[in-house]
Design an enzyme around this catalytic site. Structure first.
Site, PDB file in Angstrom:
ATOM      1  N   CYS A 219      -6.907  -6.276 -18.549  1.00 35.22           N
ATOM      2  CA  CYS A 219      -6.559  -5.585 -17.304  1.00 35.22           C
ATOM      3  C   CYS A 219      -5.349  -6.214 -16.626  1.00 35.22           C
ATOM      4  O   CYS A 219      -5.046  -5.910 -15.479  1.00 35.22           O
ATOM      5  CB  CYS A 219      -7.746  -5.558 -16.338  1.00 35.22           C
ATOM      6  SG  CYS A 219      -8.331  -7.183 -15.817  1.00 35.22           S
TER       7      CYS A 219
ATOM      8  N   ASP B  12      -3.086 -14.361 -14.920  1.00 34.92           N
ATOM      9  CA  ASP B  12      -3.547 -15.725 -14.639  1.00 34.92           C
ATOM     10  C   ASP B  12      -3.701 -16.543 -15.915  1.00 34.92           C
ATOM     11  O   ASP B  12      -3.456 -17.749 -15.910  1.00 34.92           O
ATOM     12  CB  ASP B  12      -4.871 -15.691 -13.879  1.00 34.92           C
ATOM     13  CG  ASP B  12      -4.670 -15.573 -12.367  1.00 34.92           C
ATOM     14  OD1 ASP B  12      -3.550 -15.868 -11.900  1.00 34.92           O
ATOM     15  OD2 ASP B  12      -5.608 -15.191 -11.658  1.00 34.92           O
TER      16      ASP B  12
ATOM     17  N   HIS C 185       0.816  -1.208   0.000  1.00 35.17           N
ATOM     18  CA  HIS C 185       0.000   0.000   0.000  1.00 35.17           C
ATOM     19  C   HIS C 185       0.855   1.265   0.000  1.00 35.17           C
ATOM     20  O   HIS C 185       0.487   2.281  -0.607  1.00 35.17           O
ATOM     21  CB  HIS C 185      -0.948  -0.006   1.196  1.00 35.17           C
ATOM     22  CG  HIS C 185      -2.135  -0.887   0.979  1.00 35.17           C
ATOM     23  ND1 HIS C 185      -2.846  -1.470   1.998  1.00 35.17           N
ATOM     24  CD2 HIS C 185      -2.740  -1.294  -0.158  1.00 35.17           C
ATOM     25  CE1 HIS C 185      -3.824  -2.196   1.492  1.00 35.17           C
ATOM     26  NE2 HIS C 185      -3.777  -2.102   0.193  1.00 35.17           N
TER      27      HIS C 185
ATOM     28  N   GLU D 121      -9.567 -15.791 -17.932  1.00 29.37           N
ATOM     29  CA  GLU D 121      -8.251 -16.038 -17.342  1.00 29.37           C
ATOM     30  C   GLU D 121      -7.914 -17.510 -17.197  1.00 29.37           C
ATOM     31  O   GLU D 121      -6.847 -17.852 -16.690  1.00 29.37           O
ATOM     32  CB  GLU D 121      -8.145 -15.343 -15.976  1.00 29.37           C
ATOM     33  CG  GLU D 121      -9.286 -15.613 -15.038  1.00 29.37           C
ATOM     34  CD  GLU D 121      -9.285 -14.696 -13.817  1.00 29.37           C
ATOM     35  OE1 GLU D 121      -8.226 -14.177 -13.444  1.00 29.37           O
ATOM     36  OE2 GLU D 121     -10.362 -14.519 -13.233  1.00 29.37           O
TER      37      GLU D 121
END
Length: 589
Positions: free
Chosen positions: A513, A466, A200, A442
């Site tokens: 994405c 993935d 983060h 995916e």
């Protein structure tokens, strides 16, 4: 001029936030609290539990004060990341485990809390997804805050860093609260021993455009306050006390980088369009509203992937509808007037949300995760669907579902979605009746039946990370197999073509994405394949747009036709590199 005490040492870390900066170091004490385990008597248990709970309360009060101060300085849109740390402090599992260690093991509160942290870290270490694995750092930061209150160690605030010169913060680690408190007029970068690219703190550094290098392991032991250092947040290189030649070299690199960034900013408001008029949507992958200003500032046309996993992170029970609605509403309002595409929960269930109580799995990547988890827990899934639907009344919202393997799954999802819509209608609650839904492509089965799946949804979004992993049977986190993780593998390229062709035959958009979307060198391939939308890290958008505006779609289609004739990933790569050198070289500087 180089440092007077030049020794020109180079350290290699992880480039967390791009940019080159040169300044003087300020060492900030964020070292871990040293805990000595002590045995206690049964009679001392209540006092140790009370001491632990008092420290927990102080840590919470401290974080709430930071939140209030930041709200006054920055506004409410910058505070969502702090809420995740407040949720950890409220986590009943954190309290329950620590109290149990005190009572059952008869150890002091500090040692009990450290044992609880070790248990959390052991769990996170087993998570296959790097992005989710990094969330263990949040737990560690929160625990350290509590431990400091237990042992009476004050922690200096980075709001105090206001100096005439330009300062680079060096610390063992920095929390999101630390990053948000930085005054960008005084602090021009930071380096840390710990951290990863998807932590983060790294996400916030990129959002706030503060150059940073993390994961240096021993940087705080190599530096002293006042040292001059160079940090390159793109390559992850740090130079300590550079000599004059190195200083001048990096000064030129810094000027060149800043020149290129200024040039790229000229593309921010230009359409993402090829020379022959093909318009592609360039959007951003985000997790927090704090990332939206950077996304808009880099010319993003919306959110192509809003990860919702953080809402479920380490919660004793799944977040309720109001909590989720408020989060989605904040994101939709922050991104307005651009669209937000929300992905439903994409995690494995074991211990991620304590309430799920799923058994350990030998192979979690192929287990109960993503849409499989949501369909096994329709009570949790329906709450998320309702919250997303409600947020769709506030602006343009799309939703999509991860790890769909077949038509039966998506039809079950759609049935649950229709039930949620019907409930909201009966309640008189507003939502977008025409909300678009999509699926992530995916896994190989979804590729093979993409034509069937395209009849069921409004768009496809390919998760290349993935898809590559599952297609090639490669664990992308396994360093021994990294050379086999090949985005340009002929099987991957053929899969991508099948997906785009199926989508367009059905009259729906095909999007990406995954990481491939933000890699400029892959753009000619993705353009030639016919993708309609790319979603990526915000800072990648201007460069991708610059290259796109110099590309010709017809030529890119010819390039892909040639690329599909090769037998190996290396052959495709060599061909792509030669084409880039011949036609796009000036776009890749």
């Amino acid at each position: 001029m180089g440092s007077a005490k030049s020794n020109n040492r180079l350290l290699q870390g992880i480039g967390a936030s791009p940019g080159i900066t040169i300044g003087q170091v300020r060492i900030t004490d964020r070292s871990r609290v040293v805990v000595i385990e002590e045995r206690i008597t049964a009679g001392e248990v209540p006092a140790e539990i009370a001491r632990f709970k008092a420290a927990l309360a102080k840590a919470k009060d401290e974080l709430l004060q930071v939140k209030d101060d930041l709200a006054a300085r920055r506004g409410p849109e910058h505070l969502y990341v702090l809420d995740t740390h407040l949720l950890i402090l409220d986590d009943s599992m954190l309290t329950r485990e620590t109290v149990a260690f005190i009572e059952q093991e008869l150890v002091n509160a500090e040692a009990a809390l450290k044992r609880t942290l070790a248990r959390f870290k052991e769990f996170f270490a087993g998570i296959e997804d790097e992005y989710l694995r990094e969330r263990s750092g949040d737990v560690e930061i929160v625990v350290e805050r509590v431990l400091r209150h237990m042992v009476g160690q004050d922690q200096e605030s980075l709001t105090d860093v206001t100096v005439e010169g330009k300062t680079i913060i060096a610390a063992h680690d920095l929390s999101p609260a630390d990053i948000l408190q930085i005054d960008k007029e005084s602090v021009i970068g930071f380096v840390t021993d710990l951290g990863g690219k998807t932590s983060h703190s790294a996400i916030l550094a990129r959002a706030l455009e503060i150059p940073a290098v993390v994961g240096l392991e021993r940087i705080t032991g190599e530096l002293a306050t006042g040292d001059t250092i160079i940090i390159d947040g793109t390559t992850g290189i740090v130079v300590i006390n550079p000599d004059q030649e190195t200083f001048r070299d990096y000064l030129k690199r810094k000027q060149h980088y800043e020149y290129l960034e200024r040039e790229l900013q000229k593309y921010r408001d230009l359409p993402a369009e090829t020379t022959d008029g093909f318009r592609m949507q360039l959007k951003g992958n985000v997790e927090f509203p704090e990332e939206i200003p950077s996304l808009k500032g880099h010319g993003g046309e919306g959110v192509g992937l809003y990860r919702t996993e953080i809402l479920f992170f380490n919660c004793p029970v799944p977040p309720d509808e109001e909590t989720q609605y408020n989060a989605y509403a904040t994101m939709v309002r922050a991104m307005a007037p651009h669209p937000v595409t929300i992905r439903t929960l994409d995690v494995g269930g074991d211990k991620f949300v304590a309430d799920l109580n799923l058994a350990d799995e030998l192979n979690p990547a192929l287990g109960v995760r993503a849409i499989r988890l949501s369909l096994r827990r329709p009570d949790i899934f329906t709450v998320q669907l309702r919250a997303i639907l409600r947020a769709s009344a506030l602006g343009k919202v799309r939703m999509f579902f991860p790890m769909i393997s077949g038509v039966a799954e998506i039809r079950t999802v759609k049935a649950l979605l229709e039930e949620a819509k019907a409930e909201l209608r009966r309640e008189g609650t507003a939502f977008d009746e025409a909300i678009e839904i999509g699926i992530m492509i995916e896994i190989p089965s979804a590729v093979i039946i993409a034509d069937l799946l395209a009849r069921e949804v409004d768009f496809f979004s390919v998760g290349t990370n993935d898809l590559i992993q599952y297609s090639l049977a490669i664990d992308r986190t396994n360093e021994h197999l990294s050379d086999l993780y090949e985005p340009l593998h002929p099987a991957v390229l053929r899969s991508l073509k099948m997906v785009v062709d199926a989508a367009h035959a059905a009259g729906i958009d095909a999007c990406i994405c995954g990481e491939m979307a933000g890699e400029p060198e892959f753009l000619p391939i993705l353009l030639g394949l016919g993708f309609d939308e790319l979603s990526m890290n915000a800072i990648s958008i201007p460069r991708v747009k610059k290259i796109l505006r110099r590309c010709n779609k017809a030529e890119a289609e010819q390039l892909v036709a040639r690329a599909l004739t090769f037998s190996t990933a290396q052959e495709v790569l060599s061909f792509l590199q030669s084409e880039i050198a011949a036609h796009y070289a000036d776009s890749f500087d």
